[in-house]
Enzyme design. Structure first.
Site: not given
Ligand code: CIR
Length: 268
Positions: A168, A255
């Protein structure tokens, strides 16, 4: 536009990690997080937010292993919530599941128009600009739709190509104040932060780049002493968090919460 609206918050929305977090998405494999330790680390994070404002903690959603990463399903801006459309198929349903809580907590909820995809982790808000990173999760149609919604809320959208090795956009950067962004050298080198002061993450501490400014504190992932020294020297007040288990499934500090200000406060 209110100076500081990008980091002054009165309310926070979090979701407890589900036991299924052990099935969370991750790039390149790696061990499962320990669900109990994840829950304890998440509680510490929530406790810190409680000292800074009102926190609503939503119940875990076992059907969605990544739902603790609540930021990816919605974006809070200018007293509104925008229900996003996460880019990973296993996460798509998280947005609808979040909607009732957004309506309760924030009030005004706007649907992202069209069928483009946006993960909240690809959106960094400054006081009057929205950096939107195209990524494996956020596409052109999503960018166009979100840019349009945000322009009605007083934000200019800046389109950024997130380097392909970065999950991201905000994996590699965070806002320190209205003019200052903390970033990995690799992301800053793309020139995407032109017009802002950039402080680069020290070599070897790139994982600290996903920090968050919350009112007068900067939340930093534990284990990054050079980053803490650097930011303390620059006058920022640091609070460290052990997020080892979130990191195992590519999660960071930003997140695990949606951060916003109640309209009635006049802060936002
Ligand atoms: C994903 O791959 O979507 C989750 N395991 C981690 C999301 C992390 N989100 C973020 O950095 N905004």
């Amino acid at each position: 536009m209110t100076e500081g609206r990008s980091y002054r918050f009165t309310h926070f929305l979090c979701r407890e990690p589900a036991r299924s977090v052990t099935d969370g998405l991750r790039e390149g494999g790696g061990p499962n997080p320990d669900a109990d330790l994840f829950a304890r680390q998440h509680s510490d994070y929530v406790a810190a937010l409680r000292q800074l404002g009102d926190v609503t903690v939503l119940p875990p959603l076992d059907a969605f292993p990544d739902s603790v990463f609540i930021e990816d399903a919605a974006l809070c801006a200018a007293g509104c919530a925008i229900q996003l459309r996460p880019g990973a198929p296993s996460r798509f349903g998280e947005a609808a599941a979040l909607r009732p809580a957004l309506e309760d907590a924030v009030g005004d909820v706007i649907d992202l128009p069209g069928d483009g995809r946006v993960d909240g982790g690809d959106v960094l808000l400054s006081d009057n600009e929205a950096f939107i990173g195209l990524s494996a999760r956020t596409d052109e149609a999503g960018f166009d739709a979100l840019a349009n919604v945000l322009s009605n809320l007083g934000y200019r959208a800046r389109r950024v190509e997130t380097p392909p090795e970065i999950l991201h956009f905000k994996t590699d950067c965070g806002l320190l104040d209205s003019e200052t962004i903390f970033s990995t050298r690799a992301l800053a080198a793309t020139g995407c932060f032109e017009g802002y002061r950039v402080i680069e993450a020290p070599a070897g501490e790139e994982a600290a780049a996903n920090l968050i400014r919350v009112n007068d504190l900067v939340f930093v992932a534990a284990g990054h002493p050079k980053t803490c020294d650097l930011l303390s020297t620059r006058g920022y007040e640091i609070r460290e968090f052990d997020i080892s288990e979130a990191a195992k499934v590519d999660g960071g500090l930003s997140c695990m919460s949606l951060r916003f200000s109640a309209r009635t406060t006049g802060v936002d």
